[in-house]
Design a protein around this motif. Structure first.
Motif, short mmCIF file in Angstrom:
data_model
loop_
_atom_site.label_atom_id
_atom_site.label_comp_id
_atom_site.label_asym_id
_atom_site.label_seq_id
_atom_site.Cartn_x
_atom_site.Cartn_y
_atom_site.Cartn_z
N THR A 27 -2.54 -68.30 43.12
CA THR A 27 -3.19 -67.65 44.26
C THR A 27 -2.85 -68.37 45.56
OG1 THR A 27 -5.02 -67.02 42.79
CG2 THR A 27 -5.39 -66.80 45.15
N VAL A 28 -2.87 -69.71 45.53
CA VAL A 28 -2.46 -70.47 46.72
C VAL A 28 -1.01 -70.15 47.06
CG1 VAL A 28 -2.21 -72.76 47.72
CG2 VAL A 28 -4.10 -72.31 46.15
N HIS A 29 -0.17 -70.07 46.02
CA HIS A 29 1.23 -69.72 46.20
C HIS A 29 1.38 -68.35 46.84
CE1 HIS A 29 4.66 -67.41 44.50
NE2 HIS A 29 5.36 -68.46 44.87
N ASP A 30 0.60 -67.38 46.38
CA ASP A 30 0.68 -66.02 46.93
C ASP A 30 0.30 -66.00 48.40
OD1 ASP A 30 1.50 -65.08 44.49
OD2 ASP A 30 -0.47 -64.34 43.89
N LYS A 34 2.68 -64.75 51.34
CA LYS A 34 2.26 -63.70 52.28
C LYS A 34 2.55 -64.12 53.72
CE LYS A 34 -1.68 -60.89 53.71
NZ LYS A 34 -0.86 -59.67 53.85
N LEU A 35 2.41 -65.41 54.01
CA LEU A 35 2.77 -65.92 55.33
C LEU A 35 4.27 -65.83 55.57
CD1 LEU A 35 0.51 -69.13 55.45
CD2 LEU A 35 0.18 -67.05 56.78
N LEU A 36 5.05 -66.03 54.53
CA LEU A 36 6.51 -66.10 54.68
C LEU A 36 7.17 -64.73 54.80
CD1 LEU A 36 7.31 -68.94 52.12
CD2 LEU A 36 7.83 -68.99 54.57
N LEU A 99 -0.61 -55.05 52.65
CA LEU A 99 -1.96 -55.15 52.11
C LEU A 99 -2.53 -56.54 52.34
CD1 LEU A 99 -1.46 -53.36 48.67
CD2 LEU A 99 -2.48 -52.40 50.73
N GLN A 100 -3.86 -56.63 52.46
CA GLN A 100 -4.52 -57.92 52.53
C GLN A 100 -4.40 -58.64 51.20
OE1 GLN A 100 -8.59 -57.32 53.67
NE2 GLN A 100 -8.08 -56.70 55.77
N LEU A 101 -4.53 -59.98 51.24
CA LEU A 101 -4.43 -60.77 50.02
C LEU A 101 -5.46 -60.32 48.99
CD1 LEU A 101 -3.09 -63.17 48.57
CD2 LEU A 101 -4.82 -64.65 49.60
N ALA A 102 -6.69 -60.04 49.44
CA ALA A 102 -7.74 -59.60 48.52
C ALA A 102 -7.41 -58.24 47.92
CB ALA A 102 -9.08 -59.54 49.25
N GLU A 103 -6.85 -57.34 48.72
CA GLU A 103 -6.47 -56.02 48.21
C GLU A 103 -5.35 -56.14 47.17
OE1 GLU A 103 -7.45 -53.46 52.28
OE2 GLU A 103 -5.42 -54.17 51.88
N LEU A 104 -4.37 -57.00 47.47
CA LEU A 104 -3.29 -57.23 46.51
C LEU A 104 -3.84 -57.72 45.18
CD1 LEU A 104 -0.68 -59.11 48.76
CD2 LEU A 104 -0.21 -57.03 47.47
N THR A 105 -4.71 -58.73 45.27
CA THR A 105 -5.25 -59.33 44.05
C THR A 105 -6.08 -58.34 43.26
OG1 THR A 105 -5.33 -61.43 45.25
CG2 THR A 105 -6.51 -61.32 43.17
N THR A 106 -6.87 -57.54 43.96
CA THR A 106 -7.73 -56.57 43.29
C THR A 106 -6.95 -55.59 42.45
OG1 THR A 106 -9.35 -56.69 45.08
CG2 THR A 106 -9.46 -54.77 43.65
N LEU A 257 -9.31 -67.97 50.28
CA LEU A 257 -8.12 -68.23 51.10
C LEU A 257 -7.97 -67.19 52.20
CD1 LEU A 257 -5.60 -69.26 48.30
CD2 LEU A 257 -6.65 -70.75 50.01
N GLY A 258 -8.32 -65.94 51.88
CA GLY A 258 -8.27 -64.89 52.89
C GLY A 258 -9.18 -65.22 54.07
N TYR A 259 -10.33 -65.78 53.78
CA TYR A 259 -11.26 -66.16 54.85
C TYR A 259 -10.73 -67.36 55.64
CZ TYR A 259 -15.40 -68.08 57.12
OH TYR A 259 -16.27 -68.59 58.04
N LEU A 260 -10.22 -68.37 54.93
CA LEU A 260 -9.78 -69.59 55.60
C LEU A 260 -8.52 -69.38 56.43
CD1 LEU A 260 -10.38 -72.20 52.73
CD2 LEU A 260 -11.77 -71.82 54.77
#
Length: 294
Positions: A27-30, A34-36, A99-106, A257-260
């Motif tokens: 998840t940290v990697h993702d 996403k930033l890259l 997509l947002q990170l949370a949307e991707l993960t969901t 992570l999405g929040y931070l």
């Protein structure tokens, strides 16, 4: 209780711990990826990721490791699995742009259900009712936390669903071959395939990264290397259907992570969903404990 039963239970619990660590690191990697991918082609991210992991493996094992990998009995099935993972990652990281990170993960965490179903038909595992219940509870928790119905049907959503199916199939294949070879050899085979496959398109797609992007590229590779090691070790110790629900723990990390990083504020439903996800994992741990005692 017999020593064999104790050893078996301890291996399963160790497999759960390794797997949970792997999904935290993934998840940290993702989040880093996403930033890259906003500025760097997906192929380039995969190339640097694989290069970093291979370099780390060679530092540990040296040149003899390459010979051992070349003559490994899992050479062909590992490359088949690598192809599936490559396709899954391309789908996932392409969708990450929209997509947002949370949307991707969901959306992606339809994968544990796919893994559990395929473990029955491909691996011939017996899946107890409690384990099915844990998978279902975890998926409901994902739905409650993100409400993916609001996302609608779009190309990014379909890409993530495709990634979930491909990843689920690759995990089942990994369980099938994980016991036949050392983890570091599996990592060499896995990432050699990615290095060559991702390197070819870079002839046309190369983007010169900034110093900060170079740091992120090699950071993503390091995270992925530790995550792969933990995942392979976990798969050696526990059945695929046992560890499948623990993929859901990544959703909690994704929201954090999405929040931070992006300032995404979780809705109240997130906390209810997260508690259901944690509950799914606890059901698995408890059911394994009492099943082994029985």
């Amino acid at each position: 209780m017999s020593v064999v039963t104790l050893d078996t239970r301890d291996r399963v619990l160790a497999g759960i711990l390794f797997t949970s660590l792997a999904y935290f690191l993934f998840t940290v990697h993702d989040a880093v990826v996403k930033l890259l991918v906003v500025a760097i082609p997906v192929w380039q991210v995969l190339f640097f990721r694989s290069l970093t992991i291979l370099a780390g493996c060679l530092v540990i094992g040296g040149r003899p490791l390459l010979t051992e990998a070349a003559y490994s009995p899992i050479f062909k099935p590992m490359f088949l699995r690598s192809f599936l993972i490559m396709a899954a990652w391309l789908c996932f990281y392409t969708a990450a742009r929209d997509l947002q990170l949370a949307e991707l993960t969901t959306i992606y965490y339809a994968a544990p259900i796919i893994i559990t179903v395929m473990s029955v038909f491909i691996l011939k595992e017996t899946v107890p009712l409690a384990r099915w219940g844990a998978v279902a509870l975890g998926f409901v928790g994902v739905f409650v936390a993100c409400n993916p119905a609001e996302l609608g049907i779009s190309l990014p959503v379909l890409l993530v669903l495709a990634a979930a199916f491909l990843w689920g199939l690759s995990i089942v294949l990994l369980r099938k071959i994980a016991m036949q070879e050392k983890t570091i050899v599996q990592m060499i085979l896995n990432n050699s395939f990615f290095l060559v496959t991702a390197g070819l398109p870079l002839i046309y797609l190369w983007q010169t990264p900034s110093l900060g992007q170079v740091a992120l590229l090699f950071g993503a590779g390091s995270l992925a290397g530790f995550a792969q090691f933990a995942l392979f070790e976990g798969m050696k110790r526990a059945p695929a259907s046992v560890i499948a629900p623990f993929e859901y723990t990544a959703l909690v990390w994704a929201f954090l992570l999405g929040y931070l990083i992006w300032g995404d504020v979780p809705r109240s439903g997130v906390f209810l969903g997260a508690s259901m996800i944690v509950g799914a994992g606890l059901i698995i741990i408890a059911s394994e404990h009492f099943r082994k005692r029985a």
